[in-house]
Design an enzyme around this catalytic site. Sequence first.
Site, short mmCIF file in Angstrom:
data_model
loop_
_atom_site.label_atom_id
_atom_site.label_comp_id
_atom_site.label_asym_id
_atom_site.label_seq_id
_atom_site.Cartn_x
_atom_site.Cartn_y
_atom_site.Cartn_z
N TYR A 1 0.84 -1.33 0.05
CA TYR A 1 -0.01 -0.04 0.05
C TYR A 1 0.93 1.27 -0.12
O TYR A 1 0.36 2.39 -0.32
CB TYR A 1 -0.89 0.16 1.24
CG TYR A 1 -1.81 -1.09 1.53
CD1 TYR A 1 -2.15 -1.78 0.28
CD2 TYR A 1 -2.25 -1.55 2.79
CE1 TYR A 1 -3.01 -3.18 0.38
CE2 TYR A 1 -3.24 -2.52 2.85
CZ TYR A 1 -3.40 -3.29 1.64
OH TYR A 1 -4.37 -4.43 1.77
N HIS B 1 1.33 -11.44 1.79
CA HIS B 1 0.29 -10.83 1.00
C HIS B 1 -0.32 -11.74 -0.10
O HIS B 1 -1.23 -11.50 -0.53
CB HIS B 1 0.90 -9.23 0.48
CG HIS B 1 -0.24 -8.48 0.30
ND1 HIS B 1 0.02 -7.15 0.60
CD2 HIS B 1 -1.58 -8.42 0.03
CE1 HIS B 1 -1.20 -6.43 0.05
NE2 HIS B 1 -2.13 -7.50 -0.24
#
Length: 285
Positions: free
Chosen positions: A51, A108
């Site tokens: 992010y 992730h």
Amino acid sequence: MPTRMIPLNDGRQIPWLAFGTGTALLYKDATEGVRNAIAHGIVHLDGAQLYENEDSLGAGIAASGVPRETLFVTTKIADLPEGMTVRESFLGSLKRLRLDYVDLLLIHTPKRTLEGRIQEVWKEFEKFQQEGLAKSIGVSNFRIKDFEELLKVATVVPAVNQIEYNPYLYKASQPLLEYMKKHNILATSWGGLTPIVHLKGGPVDPVLKSIRERLEKDTGKTVTEGQVLGLWLRYQGIPQITSSSKLERVKEYLATEDLPDLTEEEFQRINEEGAKKHHRVYVSL
């Protein structure tokens, strides 16, 4: 109302509602959003290296002034630049977050630069947990075949698998969810609001409206279709990862915690309508 907690397979608990720094805050400064979320009662904060705002997530936590032990902080590793070790990558996250540990550390994605290295990375995650740098460890966006590869070497079974999950993925997700249930791995959901954000006019809309009206009548409160989707996740014991840059939306998410549960019939109606359409927003990571 106290934060709803969901048990994990390692004996710890995870708050049902999370404020995420992806989606609406992706690549953006999350400081104010995080500070506001904490100030209004959200304790579960979901970040990731991908992010590109771990530093502002850390800044928001610092600005909140609340004791570290009252928060549940998640981050994720998605890539390893050439020459960088898993430990170096994770320690970089802790530095950006200004934390000594995270409550949950996730792989992730099994793709990108970690493809073919899942076993190696997981063994490092197990060391981080032993050292207290990550209280719980898990994965994200894993399929059954990814679990099969990881579990060949795992001493610790992943606590969670954070997946894209909403009524339009309910049917397709059942084999994965059954596999995870067998191994006592908790699903957490991102993209749970897809039916009202990306696919308005779909088959679940009339059911969401009907349930919203029933809840408003029963509680005397204003209820949104988004809250009904949150209750759909809560009915299954699946934590909801939300994201918004708008304070009023954060308050709406929090208000979901005070609403009564769906009935079994309402839950099944959403599933039946969701099964009529398959829709995945993010095909791959």
